[in-house]
Motif scaffolding. Sequence first.
Motif, mmCIF file in Angstrom:
data_model
loop_
_atom_site.group_PDB
_atom_site.id
_atom_site.type_symbol
_atom_site.label_atom_id
_atom_site.label_comp_id
_atom_site.label_asym_id
_atom_site.label_seq_id
_atom_site.Cartn_x
_atom_site.Cartn_y
_atom_site.Cartn_z
ATOM 1 N N ARG A 186 28.033 38.989 32.063
ATOM 2 C CA ARG A 186 28.137 39.998 33.133
ATOM 3 C C ARG A 186 28.571 41.346 32.564
ATOM 4 N N THR A 206 44.975 51.621 36.454
ATOM 5 C CA THR A 206 45.018 50.181 36.709
ATOM 6 C C THR A 206 45.907 49.875 37.922
ATOM 7 N N THR A 245 27.310 43.337 47.912
ATOM 8 C CA THR A 245 26.111 42.502 47.686
ATOM 9 C C THR A 245 26.516 41.159 47.086
ATOM 10 N N ARG A 279 23.084 48.851 41.343
ATOM 11 C CA ARG A 279 23.495 48.322 40.038
ATOM 12 C C ARG A 279 22.463 48.596 38.957
ATOM 13 N N ARG A 312 41.408 35.663 38.464
ATOM 14 C CA ARG A 312 41.047 35.911 39.869
ATOM 15 C C ARG A 312 40.793 34.589 40.601
ATOM 16 N N TYR A 331 42.166 37.145 45.446
ATOM 17 C CA TYR A 331 43.533 36.910 44.975
ATOM 18 C C TYR A 331 43.564 36.981 43.457
ATOM 19 N N ASP A 376 23.445 37.069 35.225
ATOM 20 C CA ASP A 376 22.324 38.019 35.257
ATOM 21 C C ASP A 376 22.281 38.717 36.601
ATOM 22 N N GLY A 401 36.094 45.364 44.827
ATOM 23 C CA GLY A 401 36.328 44.611 46.065
ATOM 24 C C GLY A 401 37.743 44.835 46.596
ATOM 25 N N THR A 402 38.721 44.830 45.693
ATOM 26 C CA THR A 402 40.122 45.023 46.085
ATOM 27 C C THR A 402 40.307 46.388 46.748
HETATM 28 P P1 AP5 Z 1 29.804 40.941 42.370
HETATM 29 O O1 AP5 Z 1 30.452 40.029 43.327
HETATM 30 O O2 AP5 Z 1 29.490 42.333 42.803
HETATM 31 O O3 AP5 Z 1 30.678 40.915 41.052
HETATM 32 P P2 AP5 Z 1 31.056 42.060 40.019
HETATM 33 O O4 AP5 Z 1 30.451 43.396 40.081
HETATM 34 O O5 AP5 Z 1 30.903 41.360 38.734
HETATM 35 O O6 AP5 Z 1 32.468 42.466 40.438
HETATM 36 P P3 AP5 Z 1 33.609 41.528 40.706
HETATM 37 O O7 AP5 Z 1 33.559 41.018 42.111
HETATM 38 O O8 AP5 Z 1 33.712 40.504 39.609
HETATM 39 O O9 AP5 Z 1 34.853 42.489 40.473
HETATM 40 P P4 AP5 Z 1 35.488 43.655 41.341
HETATM 41 O O10 AP5 Z 1 35.283 44.967 40.630
HETATM 42 O O11 AP5 Z 1 35.137 43.597 42.794
HETATM 43 O O12 AP5 Z 1 37.019 43.283 41.123
HETATM 44 P P5 AP5 Z 1 38.059 42.594 42.125
HETATM 45 O O13 AP5 Z 1 38.494 43.570 43.177
HETATM 46 O O14 AP5 Z 1 37.586 41.244 42.564
HETATM 47 O O15 AP5 Z 1 28.430 40.319 41.846
HETATM 48 C C1 AP5 Z 1 28.314 38.974 41.440
HETATM 49 C C2 AP5 Z 1 26.879 38.679 41.026
HETATM 50 O O16 AP5 Z 1 25.975 38.898 42.140
HETATM 51 C C3 AP5 Z 1 26.302 39.576 39.913
HETATM 52 O O17 AP5 Z 1 26.638 39.098 38.643
HETATM 53 C C4 AP5 Z 1 24.785 39.483 40.202
HETATM 54 O O18 AP5 Z 1 24.236 38.275 39.750
HETATM 55 C C5 AP5 Z 1 24.728 39.473 41.713
HETATM 56 N N1 AP5 Z 1 24.613 40.827 42.300
HETATM 57 C C6 AP5 Z 1 25.527 41.436 43.119
HETATM 58 N N2 AP5 Z 1 25.095 42.667 43.464
HETATM 59 C C7 AP5 Z 1 23.876 42.832 42.866
HETATM 60 C C8 AP5 Z 1 22.969 43.914 42.813
HETATM 61 N N3 AP5 Z 1 23.188 45.063 43.478
HETATM 62 N N4 AP5 Z 1 21.837 43.771 42.070
HETATM 63 C C9 AP5 Z 1 21.583 42.622 41.417
HETATM 64 N N5 AP5 Z 1 22.428 41.561 41.407
HETATM 65 C C10 AP5 Z 1 23.569 41.663 42.127
HETATM 66 O O19 AP5 Z 1 39.306 42.441 41.123
HETATM 67 C C11 AP5 Z 1 39.244 41.505 40.054
HETATM 68 C C12 AP5 Z 1 40.610 40.794 39.947
HETATM 69 O O20 AP5 Z 1 41.589 41.735 39.539
HETATM 70 C C13 AP5 Z 1 41.139 40.167 41.251
HETATM 71 O O21 AP5 Z 1 41.813 38.983 40.957
HETATM 72 C C14 AP5 Z 1 42.131 41.218 41.793
HETATM 73 O O22 AP5 Z 1 43.163 40.629 42.574
HETATM 74 C C15 AP5 Z 1 42.661 41.809 40.481
HETATM 75 N N6 AP5 Z 1 42.997 43.216 40.606
HETATM 76 C C16 AP5 Z 1 42.226 44.206 41.133
HETATM 77 N N7 AP5 Z 1 42.857 45.385 41.056
HETATM 78 C C17 AP5 Z 1 44.078 45.117 40.432
HETATM 79 C C18 AP5 Z 1 45.183 45.935 40.052
HETATM 80 N N8 AP5 Z 1 45.193 47.241 40.282
HETATM 81 N N9 AP5 Z 1 46.228 45.359 39.424
HETATM 82 C C19 AP5 Z 1 46.221 44.019 39.172
HETATM 83 N N10 AP5 Z 1 45.211 43.176 39.529
HETATM 84 C C20 AP5 Z 1 44.144 43.735 40.150
#
Ligand code: AP5
Length: 215
Positions: free
Chosen positions: A173, A200, A31, A88, A127, A139, A57, A14-15
């Motif tokens: 997850r 990272t 999604t 996914r 996060r 954030y 899930d 997402g970031t």
């Molecule tokens: P979803 O919202 O897609 O969650 P996810 O894949 O688990 O991914 P995240 O949003 O947790 O992480 P991200 O990789 O985007 O990391 P972020 O940038 O936020 O899905 C949620 C749920 O929806 C699933 O569990 C499922 O139930 C359902 N779902 C969604 N899509 C689906 C599909 N296609 N099929 C079936 N079910 C589905 O970064 C994380 C943190 O780290 C943030 O705080 C950020 O600020 C920090 N950060 C990021 N990069 C850095 C960096 N370089 N240095 C320091 N901090 C950083």
Amino acid sequence: MRLILLGAPGAGKGTVAKRLTAVDGSVQISTGDILRGAVQAGSELGIEAQGYMKRGDLVPDALILGIMGKRLQEPDCANGFLLDGFPRTIPQAEALRDLLRELGIQLDAAINLVVPREVILDRLTTRRTCSNPKCQEIYNIKSKPPKQEGICDKCGSPVVQREDETEEAIGKRLDTYNEKTAPLAGFYEGEGLLFDVSSTSSDEVVAAILGKVGI
Ligand code: AP5
């Protein structure tokens, strides 16, 4: 650009997507954001998805494919798109391949963000996300806190911890990712689209992706 962003929960999909949209107007399609918006709105989709999401899930493929089949044909996708959290599962990847063929759309790459597990665990527990379904700015209380504690810099809504950020749901997850989503790297390698990015630093990740797509 037309990209798939692969990677474990917390890998930074997402970031990175939010930063890439600013480069050439490609639209981020998450999604997870779509589903969280539906949960907050209390729509039929949200009611069906909420239990799966809270447990960590995956939501059933049929629901996701119904959403994405329509979303990818909306006019804003003509400038390019960044798929964040989709596909996914292998059936979702196969359905996407068939749909894009039908629409005559060629992907540039499937970017696989590779981040160590201990970094992921730290990021997910720290996060915070904007609660406004139209914003959902990301954030981190350590690496990117909002200027005013608990308030979104962009829209002024409360910044909260997601429902699926309990220790139990995070563990689930990550297991679900390893079982169902990690095999997509092999799928896209077979399609000649896989591009691993192992850093990272968001700056390095963004630079590597822009280099790959030639921007
Ligand atoms: P979803 O919202 O897609 O969650 P996810 O894949 O688990 O991914 P995240 O949003 O947790 O992480 P991200 O990789 O985007 O990391 P972020 O940038 O936020 O899905 C949620 C749920 O929806 C699933 O569990 C499922 O139930 C359902 N779902 C969604 N899509 C689906 C599909 N296609 N099929 C079936 N079910 C589905 O970064 C994380 C943190 O780290 C943030 O705080 C950020 O600020 C920090 N950060 C990021 N990069 C850095 C960096 N370089 N240095 C320091 N901090 C950083």
